[in-house]
Every structure is written in C-alpha cells, then in structure tokens.
Design a protein around this motif. Structure first.
Motif, PDB file in Angstrom:
ATOM      1  N   UNK A 179       0.774  -1.063   0.085  1.00 19.79           N
ATOM      2  CA  UNK A 179      -0.191  -0.016  -0.127  1.00 19.79           C
ATOM      3  C   UNK A 179       0.895   1.044  -0.040  1.00 19.79           C
ATOM      4  N   UNK A 180       0.786   2.179  -1.095  1.00 18.82           N
ATOM      5  CA  UNK A 180       1.458   3.320  -0.953  1.00 18.82           C
ATOM      6  C   UNK A 180       0.965   4.423  -0.117  1.00 18.82           C
ATOM      7  N   UNK A 181       1.729   5.024   0.531  1.00 18.55           N
ATOM      8  CA  UNK A 181       1.369   5.977   1.692  1.00 18.55           C
ATOM      9  C   UNK A 181       2.053   7.476   1.065  1.00 18.55           C
ATOM     10  N   UNK A 182       1.141   8.354   0.974  1.00 21.35           N
ATOM     11  CA  UNK A 182       1.473   9.729   0.547  1.00 21.35           C
ATOM     12  C   UNK A 182       2.378  10.470   1.504  1.00 21.35           C
ATOM     13  N   UNK A 183       2.267  10.218   2.817  1.00 24.46           N
ATOM     14  CA  UNK A 183       3.126  11.241   3.854  1.00 24.46           C
ATOM     15  C   UNK A 183       3.026  10.482   5.041  1.00 24.46           C
ATOM     16  N   UNK A 184       4.111  10.795   5.927  1.00 24.82           N
ATOM     17  CA  UNK A 184       4.073  10.480   7.348  1.00 24.82           C
ATOM     18  C   UNK A 184       3.756  11.686   7.985  1.00 24.82           C
ATOM     19  N   UNK A 185       2.718  11.743   8.649  1.00 23.34           N
ATOM     20  CA  UNK A 185       2.097  12.928   9.159  1.00 23.34           C
ATOM     21  C   UNK A 185       1.610  12.936  10.759  1.00 23.34           C
ATOM     22  N   UNK A 186       2.429  13.976  11.292  1.00 25.00           N
ATOM     23  CA  UNK A 186       2.002  13.976  12.795  1.00 25.00           C
ATOM     24  C   UNK A 186       0.462  14.407  13.077  1.00 25.00           C
ATOM     25  N   UNK A 187      -0.095  13.579  13.938  1.00 26.04           N
ATOM     26  CA  UNK A 187      -1.739  14.119  14.234  1.00 26.04           C
ATOM     27  C   UNK A 187      -1.983  15.566  14.269  1.00 26.04           C
ATOM     28  N   UNK A 188      -1.211  16.263  14.907  1.00 23.88           N
ATOM     29  CA  UNK A 188      -1.310  17.887  15.102  1.00 23.88           C
ATOM     30  C   UNK A 188      -1.586  18.434  13.689  1.00 23.88           C
ATOM     31  N   UNK A 189      -1.045  17.921  12.619  1.00 27.61           N
ATOM     32  CA  UNK A 189      -1.167  18.632  11.210  1.00 27.61           C
ATOM     33  C   UNK A 189      -2.436  18.294  10.600  1.00 27.61           C
ATOM     34  N   UNK A 190      -3.345  17.322  11.363  1.00 28.68           N
ATOM     35  CA  UNK A 190      -4.593  16.978  10.602  1.00 28.68           C
ATOM     36  C   UNK A 190      -5.605  17.789  11.156  1.00 28.68           C
ATOM     37  N   UNK A 191      -6.183  18.918  10.286  1.00 29.06           N
ATOM     38  CA  UNK A 191      -6.965  20.028  10.813  1.00 29.06           C
ATOM     39  C   UNK A 191      -8.192  20.171   9.676  1.00 29.06           C
ATOM     40  N   UNK A 192      -9.054  20.741  10.168  1.00 24.73           N
ATOM     41  CA  UNK A 192     -10.271  21.038   9.433  1.00 24.73           C
ATOM     42  C   UNK A 192      -9.966  21.794   7.995  1.00 24.73           C
ATOM     43  N   UNK A 193      -8.817  22.434   8.258  1.00 19.77           N
ATOM     44  CA  UNK A 193      -8.370  23.421   7.239  1.00 19.77           C
ATOM     45  C   UNK A 193      -7.651  22.351   6.097  1.00 19.77           C
ATOM     46  N   UNK A 194      -7.012  21.379   6.671  1.00 18.25           N
ATOM     47  CA  UNK A 194      -6.153  20.402   5.605  1.00 18.25           C
ATOM     48  C   UNK A 194      -7.216  19.668   5.127  1.00 18.25           C
TER      49      UNK A 194
END
Length: 609
Positions: free
Chosen positions: A488-503
């Motif tokens: 499975x291809x993953x687009x990005x390794x992302x910290x949870x604080x960066x997951x916002x309504x704006x994103x």
C-alpha cells in the motif's frame, strides 16, 4: 501488508507548493500522482469542460462524423450495438439520446451475456440487415471482431467502431471508421482506407498526436462522448439541425455527463485527464439529473438526499445497473436510463435492485466455493489462479475474480463449465498484463478480449490444463515474489496535530477519488491507544493520541477518533499500547456535529514497523 512511503524531491515539493498556493502536504500528494508542473497542477485542481481536447484529435473521428452525416442525409436506419456492462449500457444510452436529438433513425442492440456473449455476432448483424440497417455504430466493443465486420461489409452494412479495448490480432477490423485510442497505443497496423470519404473541411486536426495522452484511458462511454462532442460542436452551417429546430451549436451536452460519470467510474477508468473532468462535472449532474431513471436509481439506493460521490457509483448505482446485464437482459437498464416516465423508472429501478440482490447471493455462494477450492488445492502457492466449476454463473465470474485478487494478490481467472465449454472472466494485479498473457494462449481459446487488468474468454474443457500451465508460466516469468505481496502506497508520514479541518478542506480539492487518484493515505507512528475501545458488527472504534502519554489515559496531546471497518476480528489492541496507524482522514458528520475521524486501513503495534 507492506507500507511504502513515497519519497519526493523536497525542492520540487516546495516550488510546486509556492506556485499553486497550496500546502506542502497537498504539493507532495500531487507529485505522488505524477503532477509536477504548475500548469498540470492547475488543470488537476480546477478541472473544467473548457479543457477538453478537440475530439477531432482522435484518429477516425473525421470519417465517423462524415458517415453519420451521410446517414442523416440519406435517412438510413442506424443501429447502436453495445456491451452489457455499465460502460456499455451508458454508452448506448448516450449515443441514442444525442443521435435521436439530431434527427437520426436509431435503435439499439445489446447481446445477452449468457446466450450470445461479448461483442458482435453474425446472427445479430444478419437480423439488422433484414430490418434495413445501413450503419452500425459499436460502443465499448467491436475492435476484436474482424470476422463479423467482414460479414457486415459483405451485406452492405458500414460499421463505425468506438471502443477502448485492444484488438485480438495485429490488425484492426476493416470497418468504415475506428475510434479506439488503444489501437494507437498498441501501434497495430491500420486497415486499408475505403469508402471514398473526404474529410470535413476546416475541422481536421493539424496535429493528431498533440492530445493523444488525454484519450488513451477513456472508457467506452467517454469515447462516445467525444464523438457526440464532435457532432454537436461542428459549425452550425455544417449539418444536423437539432430535432424540432434550435441551435445545435449551443446544445447542452453537459446535461448527459451523468451517464459518462456512471460508465467511467464503474469501468474503473483512471480518474485523471479527461476522465477527471467528466466525473467531476458528471457527479454534479447526477445530483440534479433530469433523467427519471437516474432519479429512481438514487431513490432505490437510498441516495436521493445524499451528496453523490464516486464511492456511491462504485458500490450502489453501478452494481445495480451491472447486475441486470450479468444475470438477465441489459435492455432493461437502457430503458431505465431513457424513460421519461416516473412510473416506469420506479418499476425498472426496483427490478434492477432485485436483480442486484440476486447477483449478491450468487456471488456469495461462488466466492465461498472458490475459497474452498483454493485452500483444498493449495493454489495460493501458485503465481496465478484458474478456477472452474460446473454451475457457476459466468456473469458473476468477473466480480468473484476481483475479490480473489484482492485477497490473494494473484492474477485470477474464474470459469463456468457447461456442455464441455468453459466461459468466464479474469482480473489481474497492477504488475501483470493479463490480456497479453491470455493472448499468448489464443490457440487454446474459442474467444477472448479485454485489457491489462481484465479479460473475458471461452475455451473447450480439454484445453483447461494447458491454459493453467501456460498462464502460470507467464506469471512466473513476469511477476516477482514481491509483486504477490499486498503493498500500500503512503502519501506522507504525518503528525496528528497537522490533521486539521483546514487540511481536510484542502484535500477535498483532490476529489473525485478512484483508480489513478486514490484517497490520500497517511501514516502516523507511536500513537497511544485510548481507554475507549469498541468492537461492533466487525468494526473497530477507538481513540488514538500523539503527544502526552500519561499513565491514566488520554493526556494533553492531540487525539482523534479512529474507525477500522472490518478490523474487529483481525486487530488486537489494548488501552495504553503504542501503535502505528495507516489511514485517510475524513469529516464524520453525526447529528450535525462535525469532527475529524481517521478511517483506518491498517494498524500495527509500533514495534512491528
């Protein structure tokens, strides 16, 4: 499952982010989709019908348009000949609607899957001649039927082939005109030019190769749309006034993009290029569709009040249209899409819904029997799987093959045996060209057709063992052991604080999602499992936290709700454990409360990754 995080050029990521005015996260996802320039990024993020390429860039378009003009002038009867899947059904419907609007005398024919099978048939062509048909236009089929095209020609019937499949042989049928981008891609030899057609003055392309990349992944209904685009966008003085008068130049072809979106998504065409434009605009049209049949389908699927997306077509609308062609006659589906009667649409939509439930029952039984055969014969150690059983429904073989490919990650062919003849379908993994492999076995087959990831075929029972042996040889030559593992291809390794309504709002600009443009997947590591874990109806619900990890539960870090559909039996986690999560984030709207939710695709203890 193997996690593969895509690496991108940081400088390119930053430059594209700045040029497009988007976040670096979105920039990275675009690069992962092969979009690396400002121009391509703008076209992807803002798909517009104005960006559709000139249809006359398609080889064969001038001849096809000219022959249809001739049919109108002579008052010839025209037969639209299609396929029995969603792509073929929507293509037939679109062609009929527009040609009738342009004043042509048209009818349609779709062969029955169980009695006749795929493609052109001599008996149907003979019947067409008896009915006075002078022109046959194929949609989503025809490119593999050299013998049948010659037969039609011998009866004085011209054929225009519109298709997106690959030809069986090295030479195309000798049709009057062929519109099939796959032929150009395959570099097959063109037939000799016949018919004495003079191209329309002023509409021929100066450089046919210029827009070719936009056409190669079109579905059958997409190619029909290009033909209708060519017919309706010629200068008004050319020909073909609209039925009942009016300005053909201003004809609203957009109103029929609901059909194009249905066929494109259901046929698993990549949602890139022109397909993305068709689907993005078509989903809007479906919601407000004036077609009684589509409205009835939405009602019977429980989607009348929903915001329609590609997922709804893949798993609700598409299967209902497909089912009738798999287990009965596809004609009823065409009638549903053409009817202007509320009562008839309601009746036909309920019929399609019932047939879909019948199809689901057949599929469930076949799939259970297939899994038993694979386990008993240890076929999961092979590089390919070929299964056959008497009594299996050939119309459901393709769906069952797809499910087996999803589970075992091997090219799979499912065959039904009846009176010493086997018929069925195959599906493949991304790194194995199934049509090419089957083509190498053509001496064993009675018929075959398809493309890279899907085929249909028939053969005599006596040739089964040879087919299995040769296909396995082809698979072992072309496929590595790594190809057989689920990745499975993953687009990005992302910290949870960066997951916002704006994103999430920004990520929504990437829709519609589907093949070629999957939902963005992110990985977050060392997340703490919260106290609340619930398992219901096979689904897993929990809270995940990143940041502060106090002993007594959720702390001051960032925590989000997560749901894993179907994961309750396969994932074993406890409160306080550290896990790595693979997911796509979404907005969960429950009773008017909108909150971010992680839709899990995989979950592993942190030490495992």
């Amino acid at each position: 499952m193997i996690w593969q995080i895509k690496e991108v050029n940081k400088d390119l990521e930053g430059r594209l982010s700045k040029e497009l005015g988007v976040s670096r996260i979105l920039s990275r996802i675009l690069i992962n989709r092969g979009i690396t320039t400002k121009r391509r990024g703008e076209k992807f993020l803002h798909p517009s019908l104005e960006n559709l390429a000139n249809p006359f860039l398609l080889a064969g378009m001038e001849k096809a348009v000219g022959r249809i003009i001739k049919a109108k002038e002579k008052g010839e009867k025209v037969l639209i000949y299609g396929d029995y899947d969603v792509d073929g059904i929507t293509a037939v419907s679109l062609c009929l609607i527009i040609l009738k609007e342009l004043g042509l005398n048209t009818n349609f024919y779709i062969p029955e899957r169980l009695k006749e099978g795929y493609g052109l048939h001599q008996e149907a062509i003979r019947l067409a001649r008896e009915q006075g048909i002078g022109l046959i236009i194929t949609v989503d089929c025809g490119i593999t039927n050299r013998k049948e095209v010659r037969f039609a020609k011998s009866l004085g019937i011209d054929l225009i082939i519109t298709d997106h499949h690959l030809p069986e042989e090295e030479q195309r049928p000798e049709a009057f005109a062929i519109i099939d981008p796959a032929c150009n891609k395959a570099r097959v030899t063109p037939p000799p030019i016949s018919g004495g057609f003079t191209p329309l003055e002023g509409v021929g392309p100066p450089d046919r190769g210029k827009g070719e990349e936009d056409f190669r992944e079109l579905s059958g209904v997409g190619i029909v749309y290009k033909l209708m685009q060519a017919l309706t966008k010629l200068p008004p003085s050319s020909i073909l006034p609209l039925k009942g008068g009016g300005d053909r130049w201003g004809y609203n072809l957009k109103q029929h993009l609901d059909l194009v979106a249905l066929g494109t998504i259901a046929d698993l065409a990549p949602l890139l290029g022109e397909n993305r434009i068709f689907v993005k605009e078509g989903l809007k049209v479906i919601k407000e569709s004036k077609k009684e049949g589509i409205r009835a389908l939405l009602r019977v699927s429980g989607l009348a009040d929903k915001e329609i997306n590609a997922h709804h077509i893949s798993f609700a609308l598409g299967p209902r249209i497909n089912a009738i062609g798999r287990v009965a006659s596809a004609n009823k589906a065409v009638k549903l899409l053409l009817t202007e009667s509320y009562e008839e649409a309601t009746f036909l939509a309920k019929l399609l819904d019932e047939e879909n439930r019948h199809r689901q029952d057949i599929e469930k039984r076949m799939l259970g029997e297939a899994y038993t055969l694979i386990e008993r014969e240890k076929l999961d150690s092979n590089y390919s799987i070929v299964l056959v059983r008497e009594g299996w429904h050939p119309g459901v073989a393709g769906i069952v093959a797809s499910k087996i490919v999803e589970r075992f990650h091997r090219p799979t062919i499912i065959l039904s045996l009846e009176k010493e003849i086997m018929r069925g379908s195959g599906r493949s993994i991304e790194n194995f060209h199934l049509f090419s492999a089957v083509k190498k076995c053509k001496d064993l087959l009675l018929s075959y057709g398809g493309h890279k990831l899907a085929v249909g075929l028939s053969l005599k029972k006596e040739n089964l063992s040879l087919l299995q042996k040769r296909l396995e040889g082809e698979a072992r030559t072309s496929i590595s052991e790594d190809d057989l593992k689920e990745k499975i291809a993953i687009d990005h390794s992302l910290p949870l604080p960066e997951i916002t309504h704006s994103l999430l709002k920004e990520l929504s600009t990437l829709s519609p999602f589907g093949r070629g443009n999957p939902r963005p997947l992110f990985a977050s590591r060392n997340l703490k499992v919260g106290k609340f874990i619930r398992k219901r109806k096979g689904n897993l619900f929990c809270w995940l936290e990143e940041g502060s990890h106090p002993v007594d539960g959720m702390g001051k870090g960032t925590y989000l709700e997560a749901v894993g559909f179907g994961m309750a039996r396969t994932i074993d986690i406890s409160p306080g454990e550290l896990v790595d999560a693979l997911y796509f984030p979404r907005i969960n709207d429950w009773n008017g409360i909108k909150r971010i939710q992680l839709n899990l695709k995989d979950l592993m203890h942190s030490a495992q990754t």
